[in-house]
Each structure stands twice: as C-alpha cells, then as structure tokens.
Design a protein around this motif. Structure first.
Motif, PDB file in Angstrom:
ATOM      1  N   GLN A  11       0.825  -1.207   0.000  1.00 26.34           N
ATOM      2  CA  GLN A  11       0.000   0.000   0.000  1.00 26.34           C
ATOM      3  C   GLN A  11       0.861   1.260   0.000  1.00 26.34           C
ATOM      4  O   GLN A  11       0.538   2.236  -0.672  1.00 26.34           O
ATOM      5  N   ASP A  12       1.972   1.237   0.736  1.00 26.79           N
ATOM      6  CA  ASP A  12       2.905   2.371   0.711  1.00 26.79           C
ATOM      7  C   ASP A  12       3.487   2.557  -0.681  1.00 26.79           C
ATOM      8  O   ASP A  12       3.620   3.682  -1.171  1.00 26.79           O
ATOM      9  N   LEU A  13       3.842   1.444  -1.304  1.00 26.29           N
ATOM     10  CA  LEU A  13       4.379   1.499  -2.662  1.00 26.29           C
ATOM     11  C   LEU A  13       3.334   2.042  -3.636  1.00 26.29           C
ATOM     12  O   LEU A  13       3.645   2.871  -4.497  1.00 26.29           O
ATOM     13  N   ASN A  14       2.104   1.594  -3.494  1.00 30.32           N
ATOM     14  CA  ASN A  14       1.016   2.095  -4.348  1.00 30.32           C
ATOM     15  C   ASN A  14       0.865   3.604  -4.222  1.00 30.32           C
ATOM     16  O   ASN A  14       0.730   4.312  -5.223  1.00 30.32           O
ATOM     17  N   LEU A  15       0.885   4.112  -2.983  1.00 31.04           N
ATOM     18  CA  LEU A  15       0.723   5.542  -2.782  1.00 31.04           C
ATOM     19  C   LEU A  15       1.900   6.317  -3.383  1.00 31.04           C
ATOM     20  O   LEU A  15       1.699   7.330  -4.059  1.00 31.04           O
ATOM     21  N   SER A  16       3.111   5.827  -3.168  1.00 33.79           N
ATOM     22  CA  SER A  16       4.283   6.476  -3.752  1.00 33.79           C
ATOM     23  C   SER A  16       4.185   6.510  -5.271  1.00 33.79           C
ATOM     24  O   SER A  16       4.480   7.525  -5.911  1.00 33.79           O
ATOM     25  N   TYR A  17       3.770   5.393  -5.839  1.00 33.83           N
ATOM     26  CA  TYR A  17       3.625   5.302  -7.298  1.00 33.83           C
ATOM     27  C   TYR A  17       2.568   6.279  -7.796  1.00 33.83           C
ATOM     28  O   TYR A  17       2.791   7.011  -8.759  1.00 33.83           O
ATOM     29  N   LEU A  18       1.413   6.321  -7.147  1.00 31.77           N
ATOM     30  CA  LEU A  18       0.345   7.221  -7.588  1.00 31.77           C
ATOM     31  C   LEU A  18       0.760   8.684  -7.473  1.00 31.77           C
ATOM     32  O   LEU A  18       0.446   9.495  -8.352  1.00 31.77           O
ATOM     33  N   LEU A  19       1.463   9.031  -6.414  1.00 38.17           N
ATOM     34  CA  LEU A  19       1.934  10.408  -6.266  1.00 38.17           C
ATOM     35  C   LEU A  19       2.937  10.760  -7.357  1.00 38.17           C
ATOM     36  O   LEU A  19       2.913  11.874  -7.903  1.00 38.17           O
ATOM     37  N   LEU A  20       3.816   9.823  -7.680  1.00 36.82           N
ATOM     38  CA  LEU A  20       4.776  10.055  -8.751  1.00 36.82           C
ATOM     39  C   LEU A  20       4.072  10.192 -10.101  1.00 36.82           C
ATOM     40  O   LEU A  20       4.394  11.088 -10.887  1.00 36.82           O
ATOM     41  N   VAL A  21       3.114   9.334 -10.368  1.00 34.17           N
ATOM     42  CA  VAL A  21       2.354   9.414 -11.619  1.00 34.17           C
ATOM     43  C   VAL A  21       1.658  10.763 -11.722  1.00 34.17           C
ATOM     44  O   VAL A  21       1.705  11.429 -12.768  1.00 34.17           O
ATOM     45  N   GLN A  22       1.029  11.189 -10.642  1.00 32.29           N
ATOM     46  CA  GLN A  22       0.337  12.476 -10.658  1.00 32.29           C
ATOM     47  C   GLN A  22       1.327  13.621 -10.908  1.00 32.29           C
ATOM     48  O   GLN A  22       1.058  14.524 -11.700  1.00 32.29           O
ATOM     49  N   LEU A  24       4.231  13.451 -12.491  1.00 32.86           N
ATOM     50  CA  LEU A  24       4.657  13.380 -13.887  1.00 32.86           C
ATOM     51  C   LEU A  24       3.593  13.949 -14.821  1.00 32.86           C
ATOM     52  O   LEU A  24       3.911  14.668 -15.769  1.00 32.86           O
ATOM     53  N   LEU A  25       2.346  13.616 -14.561  1.00 38.88           N
ATOM     54  CA  LEU A  25       1.254  14.111 -15.405  1.00 38.88           C
ATOM     55  C   LEU A  25       1.119  15.632 -15.329  1.00 38.88           C
ATOM     56  O   LEU A  25       0.859  16.286 -16.337  1.00 38.88           O
ATOM     57  N   LEU A  26       1.322  16.179 -14.154  1.00 41.45           N
ATOM     58  CA  LEU A  26       1.185  17.624 -13.997  1.00 41.45           C
ATOM     59  C   LEU A  26       2.375  18.374 -14.591  1.00 41.45           C
ATOM     60  O   LEU A  26       2.229  19.503 -15.046  1.00 41.45           O
ATOM     61  N   GLU A  27       3.538  17.740 -14.624  1.00 40.41           N
ATOM     62  CA  GLU A  27       4.732  18.393 -15.160  1.00 40.41           C
ATOM     63  C   GLU A  27       4.833  18.281 -16.679  1.00 40.41           C
ATOM     64  O   GLU A  27       5.188  19.250 -17.343  1.00 40.41           O
ATOM     65  N   LEU A  42      -7.702   8.137 -18.075  1.00 39.00           N
ATOM     66  CA  LEU A  42      -7.041   7.781 -16.820  1.00 39.00           C
ATOM     67  C   LEU A  42      -6.073   8.878 -16.397  1.00 39.00           C
ATOM     68  O   LEU A  42      -5.973   9.207 -15.206  1.00 39.00           O
ATOM     69  N   ALA A  43      -5.378   9.472 -17.343  1.00 35.28           N
ATOM     70  CA  ALA A  43      -4.461  10.569 -17.035  1.00 35.28           C
ATOM     71  C   ALA A  43      -5.219  11.741 -16.417  1.00 35.28           C
ATOM     72  O   ALA A  43      -4.767  12.320 -15.416  1.00 35.28           O
ATOM     73  N   ASP A  44      -6.367  12.087 -16.983  1.00 33.63           N
ATOM     74  CA  ASP A  44      -7.183  13.176 -16.433  1.00 33.63           C
ATOM     75  C   ASP A  44      -7.629  12.852 -15.015  1.00 33.63           C
ATOM     76  O   ASP A  44      -7.570  13.705 -14.125  1.00 33.63           O
ATOM     77  N   LEU A  45      -8.079  11.625 -14.825  1.00 31.63           N
ATOM     78  CA  LEU A  45      -8.570  11.215 -13.511  1.00 31.63           C
ATOM     79  C   LEU A  45      -7.466  11.304 -12.459  1.00 31.63           C
ATOM     80  O   LEU A  45      -7.654  11.904 -11.403  1.00 31.63           O
ATOM     81  N   ILE A  46      -6.310  10.735 -12.740  1.00 35.22           N
ATOM     82  CA  ILE A  46      -5.220  10.730 -11.762  1.00 35.22           C
ATOM     83  C   ILE A  46      -4.715  12.149 -11.503  1.00 35.22           C
ATOM     84  O   ILE A  46      -4.447  12.526 -10.366  1.00 35.22           O
ATOM     85  N   ALA A  47      -4.603  12.947 -12.542  1.00 37.35           N
ATOM     86  CA  ALA A  47      -4.118  14.320 -12.379  1.00 37.35           C
ATOM     87  C   ALA A  47      -5.051  15.140 -11.494  1.00 37.35           C
ATOM     88  O   ALA A  47      -4.595  16.026 -10.762  1.00 37.35           O
ATOM     89  N   ASP A  48      -6.338  14.856 -11.535  1.00 40.23           N
ATOM     90  CA  ASP A  48      -7.327  15.629 -10.774  1.00 40.23           C
ATOM     91  C   ASP A  48      -7.646  15.043  -9.402  1.00 40.23           C
ATOM     92  O   ASP A  48      -8.424  15.639  -8.656  1.00 40.23           O
ATOM     93  N   MET A  49      -7.075  13.910  -9.057  1.00 38.31           N
ATOM     94  CA  MET A  49      -7.398  13.263  -7.783  1.00 38.31           C
ATOM     95  C   MET A  49      -6.795  14.022  -6.604  1.00 38.31           C
ATOM     96  O   MET A  49      -5.685  14.534  -6.682  1.00 38.31           O
TER      97      MET A  49
END
Length: 99
Positions: A11-22, A24-27, A42-49
């Motif tokens: 779960q920690d790894l998942n959160l780290s990954y999602l934060l990194l993905v977000q 990257l998407l914003l940058e 999916l990119a829109d969804l993750i970027a806006d979460m």
C-alpha cells in the motif's frame, strides 16, 4: 503478521507510485501518458485526484504497478546477448516503448 506487513508495504508502494504518476502528469502530460502507457481518461482522472482519493486507491491490497517489459523471449535475448555492440540500451528502449 508477515502478510499484514507485506500488504502495508504494498500500500505504501502504491501511494508512492500514484503520487509520482500524478506529479509526472502535472509536469509533462504527453510524456507521462506515453511512458506510463495510460490513456487520456485515466491521465485526467489521476491528475485531478485529491490526496484523499489517491490514498483510498492506494490502500487496496493489490499492486497498481504493471510491469510492461514486452515479450519475455525478446527481453531475454537483449539481456543475454554477449556481443556488446553498444546498442543494448537502444534495443531495450525500443522494446519497452512497443510493449
């Protein structure tokens, strides 16, 4: 006990990954979409979460990471090639981009 620790680490790894993905998407959205092999929705969804939503998704007891290394036989052939022509990194990049 070990299983619950493994799930917590996942779960920690998942959160780290999602934060990194977000991040990257914003940058650099276009590059992130290409490298992560995700679609625009999916990119829109993750970027806006929100962080709350990311945490909720990360708490699932499943890995959100999906290795996409391409066909195993091709990966094995690239990695085990004894003739180093200086193109191994290029071949790996091409394989990963096509996976």
């Amino acid at each position: 006990m070990q299983q619950s620790r493994n799930i917590a680490e996942l779960q920690d790894l998942n959160l780290s990954y999602l934060l990194l993905v977000q991040k990257l998407l914003l940058e650099d959205r276009e590059t992130a979409v290409f490298r992560l092999k995700i679609d625009d929705d999916l990119a829109d969804l993750i970027a806006d979460m929100s962080i709350k939503d990311l945490s909720l998704l990360a708490r699932q007891p499943h890995s959100l990471l999906r290795p996409s290394l391409g066909p195993v036989d091709q990966l094995r052939a690239i990695l085990s090639n004894k003739r180093d022509t200086g193109l191994q990194e290029t071949h790996l990049a091409m394989l990963l981009a096509s996976a």
